[in-house]
Design an enzyme around this catalytic site. Structure first.
Site, PDB file in Angstrom:
ATOM      1  N   ILE A 106       1.010  -0.990  -0.190  1.00 36.92           N
ATOM      2  CA  ILE A 106       0.083  -0.103  -0.028  1.00 36.92           C
ATOM      3  C   ILE A 106       1.037   1.197  -0.056  1.00 36.92           C
ATOM      4  O   ILE A 106       1.920   1.489   0.877  1.00 36.92           O
ATOM      5  CB  ILE A 106      -1.047   0.445   0.922  1.00 36.92           C
ATOM      6  CG1 ILE A 106      -2.029   1.281   0.780  1.00 36.92           C
ATOM      7  CG2 ILE A 106      -0.080  -0.297   2.128  1.00 36.92           C
ATOM      8  CD1 ILE A 106      -3.099   1.518   2.218  1.00 36.92           C
ATOM      9  N   SER A 107       0.376   2.142  -0.938  1.00 40.51           N
ATOM     10  CA  SER A 107       1.727   2.995  -1.108  1.00 40.51           C
ATOM     11  C   SER A 107       1.693   3.725   0.315  1.00 40.51           C
ATOM     12  O   SER A 107       0.532   4.452   1.323  1.00 40.51           O
ATOM     13  CB  SER A 107       0.867   3.913  -2.178  1.00 40.51           C
ATOM     14  OG  SER A 107       1.352   3.180  -3.184  1.00 40.51           O
ATOM     15  N   LYS A 108       2.436   4.825   0.413  1.00 43.09           N
ATOM     16  CA  LYS A 108       2.589   5.997   0.988  1.00 43.09           C
ATOM     17  C   LYS A 108       1.720   7.265   0.914  1.00 43.09           C
ATOM     18  O   LYS A 108       1.190   7.528  -0.107  1.00 43.09           O
ATOM     19  CB  LYS A 108       4.313   6.695   1.105  1.00 43.09           C
ATOM     20  CG  LYS A 108       5.582   5.933   1.656  1.00 43.09           C
ATOM     21  CD  LYS A 108       6.696   6.500   0.908  1.00 43.09           C
ATOM     22  CE  LYS A 108       7.002   7.840   2.202  1.00 43.09           C
ATOM     23  NZ  LYS A 108       8.275   8.475   1.570  1.00 43.09           N
TER      24      LYS A 108
END
Length: 264
Positions: A106-108
């Site tokens: 899950i992206s920053k």
């Protein structure tokens, strides 16, 4: 030519098959709470403090330069902790990428917000200020699709990994967001049935932006994606499409998983 009918919730689109849309929730109705993967103590702790945790995250995003109020509101409206595994719940509102299985992340929050803001700066908007239809390539756990649903009238989100597609469906099902449609398919091919798109956003990067993505982008639309700039290096690219052609702008360095074809 009339646009094809859009499938509704539950958000599944199997390529080559249709789906019957049940009744949509009333306009302005609150979202049902998502089912958390957290253990009981962690869930209870987060339940006592979800809004302050999100608020701190949004404050940090603003301090780092995210200025679009719609994007900041969207980031503050979505419970990121509901999209990560129980052991990672305490880190959910830190500005870090987290594993979601199958070698994906899950992206920053800062990256999600940055890409959403870039999309908002150039995509086609309706009278309500929202983007039109958006294609989200690389659904992952579904978090970015839900953020985009706060900013766009409709979101088509495609994932090539079956297990992640099902995880995203489980995460989104309790929310009953009728404007988000999840697709199991090859993201490199885009999703022509939903085109043209006011915006396209990708969470995986290849050597070049696939031609299919540009072909499915509406005139006046914007595409935001990572792209390889050198071996082992990626940067964000913004592509604006007009009737005169495309304009490409390379921005800051990023680090995304590689773009792959096929369904697994």
């Amino acid at each position: 030519m009339a646009a094809p009918p859009r499938p509704g919730f539950p958000a599944r689109i199997d390529l080559g098959s249709g789906a019957k849309a049940p009744a949509r929730p009333a306009a302005g109705a609150p979202l049902a709470p998502a089912v958390s993967n957290a253990t009981a103590p962690q869930a209870a702790s987060m339940a006592r403090d979800p809004i302050p945790a999100r608020a701190r995250m949004v404050q940090l995003l603003a301090a780092e330069g995210i200025s679009d109020p719609q994007v900041l509101r969207a980031m503050g409206a979505v419970d990121r902790h509901r999209f990560v595994d129980s052991a990672l719940v305490p880190q959910a509102y830190e500005d870090t990428a987290l594993p979601i299985g199958l070698g994906q992340t899950i992206s920053k929050p800062s990256v999600v917000a940055r890409m959403a803001e870039l999309l908002m700066q150039g995509g086609l908007r309706g009278p309500d200020g929202k983007l039109g239809r958006v294609l989200d390539i690389g659904t992952g756990c579904g978090y970015q699709a839900v953020v985009l649903a706060q900013l766009a009238s409709e979101v088509y989100s495609i994932e090539r990994l079956r297990d992640l597609h099902e995880k995203a469906r489980a995460n989104l099902r309790p929310l009953r967001i009728a404007s988000v449609h999840l697709i199991l398919g090859d993201g490199m091919a885009g999703f022509a049935k939903g085109a043209p798109y006011a915006g396209i956003i990708a969470a995986a990067g290849g050597e070049a932006v696939p031609d299919a993505w540009i072909e499915q982008l509406a005139y006046g639309g914007r595409l935001v994606a990572p792209i390889a700039t050198a071996p082992g290096q990626q940067a964000l690219v913004v592509i604006d499409r007009s009737r005169q052609g495309i304009q490409q702008t390379i921005l800051e360095a990023v680090n995304f998983v590689p773009l792959k074809s096929g369904i697994a």
